[in-house]
Design an enzyme around this catalytic site. Sequence first.
Site, mmCIF file in Angstrom:
data_model
loop_
_atom_site.group_PDB
_atom_site.id
_atom_site.type_symbol
_atom_site.label_atom_id
_atom_site.label_comp_id
_atom_site.label_asym_id
_atom_site.label_seq_id
_atom_site.Cartn_x
_atom_site.Cartn_y
_atom_site.Cartn_z
ATOM 1 N N ARG A 238 0.884 -1.198 -0.018
ATOM 2 C CA ARG A 238 -0.045 -0.012 -0.014
ATOM 3 C C ARG A 238 0.981 1.397 -0.060
ATOM 4 O O ARG A 238 2.257 1.291 0.839
ATOM 5 C CB ARG A 238 -0.769 0.274 1.213
ATOM 6 C CG ARG A 238 -2.167 -0.683 1.140
ATOM 7 C CD ARG A 238 -3.283 -0.142 0.022
ATOM 8 N NE ARG A 238 -4.289 -1.115 -0.073
ATOM 9 C CZ ARG A 238 -4.284 -2.123 -0.697
ATOM 10 N NH1 ARG A 238 -3.803 -2.464 -1.557
ATOM 11 N NH2 ARG A 238 -5.853 -2.733 -1.004
ATOM 12 N N GLU A 267 -2.989 7.925 -4.370
ATOM 13 C CA GLU A 267 -3.376 7.672 -5.656
ATOM 14 C C GLU A 267 -4.515 8.276 -6.143
ATOM 15 O O GLU A 267 -5.461 8.541 -5.062
ATOM 16 C CB GLU A 267 -3.872 6.183 -5.448
ATOM 17 C CG GLU A 267 -2.320 5.202 -5.338
ATOM 18 C CD GLU A 267 -2.656 3.661 -5.305
ATOM 19 O OE1 GLU A 267 -3.646 3.214 -5.693
ATOM 20 O OE2 GLU A 267 -1.755 2.985 -4.777
ATOM 21 N N HIS A 285 -0.694 0.315 -9.942
ATOM 22 C CA HIS A 285 -1.530 -0.504 -8.977
ATOM 23 C C HIS A 285 -2.151 -1.604 -9.704
ATOM 24 O O HIS A 285 -3.270 -2.004 -9.646
ATOM 25 C CB HIS A 285 -2.660 0.373 -8.110
ATOM 26 C CG HIS A 285 -3.009 -0.521 -6.841
ATOM 27 N ND1 HIS A 285 -3.514 0.428 -5.781
ATOM 28 C CD2 HIS A 285 -3.151 -1.755 -6.471
ATOM 29 C CE1 HIS A 285 -3.607 -0.453 -4.855
ATOM 30 N NE2 HIS A 285 -3.501 -1.692 -5.328
HETATM 31 C C1 DGY Z 1 -6.032 -5.578 -3.146
HETATM 32 O O1 DGY Z 1 -6.815 -6.414 -3.489
HETATM 33 O O2 DGY Z 1 -6.118 -4.888 -2.171
HETATM 34 C C2 DGY Z 1 -5.152 -5.060 -4.258
HETATM 35 O O3 DGY Z 1 -4.239 -3.934 -3.933
HETATM 36 C C3 DGY Z 1 -5.942 -4.543 -5.519
HETATM 37 O O4 DGY Z 1 -6.129 -5.574 -6.238
#
Ligand code: DGY
Length: 320
Positions: A238, A267, A285
């Site tokens: 993240r 983001e 991402h």
């Molecule tokens: C998630 O599933 O948390 C990813 O970061 C996005 O697909």
Amino acid sequence: MKVLITRKIPGEFVERLKNAGFEVDLWNRDCPMGRQYLLERVVGVDALLSLLTDKIDAELMDKAGPSLKIISNYAVGFDNIDLDEAKKRGIVVTNTPSKEVNEAVAEHTWALILALSRRIVEADEATRRGGYYGWDPDIFLGRSLVGKTLGIIGLGNIGTMVARRAKGYEMNVIYNKHNPDPEAEKELEVKFASLDELLSTSDFISLHVPLTEETRGLINKETLGKMKRGSYLVNTARGPIVCEQDLAEALRTGVLAGAALDVFENEPNINPELLAMENVILTPHIASSTWEARLKMTDQAVSAILDFFSGKTPENVVRG
Ligand code: DGY
């Protein structure tokens, strides 16, 4: 029964819900729904199929009203949802963790490690710009992975898959998590290290922790300052785990040789300094963006709603 789906997702989902008698409101555009639309269209829904880009907070839950019983989040992470507020209102929250997603993220992590060490993106760009004048022993020298140390912060499902793949590259793997994991150490031939030790001895560091109050800003001026000179950082977890401004400085001053980021602090905005750096690889991402992972996520997100309303406990209830 009404379900709001905040974005088109891959696979069969509308039909499954309609066949089960749901009225489906789908934001069928190639952009996020936007806060205002979301607040308007959530009123009176029984189920919400949300994305990680949707902020699901008290205001939104109040707008939805007491009919809202389940939030099925189309993501593994659920830091976009205020779990305490959901709990207060008795709303069930589910997510979509799976082997398919973990594999996709682990594979993307490796794609980034390899692209960084062998300067694939820089070399590709230069070649396309007409910069290849014939074989040259001195261009795009990279770093071999054999014998180097990979430091994994967070040895959960994804971190474990990343570690397993490191064997093939003959790397030494160290990891940090709350407590040492002797079983994983035996299976994966990895060694526990304190955070400071991991930072100061790893040639590559890969982040695999969730975003929590503890991990927010974990990679900052101080921790970057402890990293081995000339090392690389990879983040497929993240964005807010890394302070982008501090990272840019560490790259500018040569503390780090490079970084690869799939996730960003704010983001979809990206720190302009990082955008301009050749030794930084940026992907939008997409770590879990494989057909296998996305179709599994769709199946899980829809099944959670169908199971809930047919009286079954959904498979992936998030317990905050
Ligand atoms: C998630 O599933 O948390 C990813 O970061 C996005 O697909």
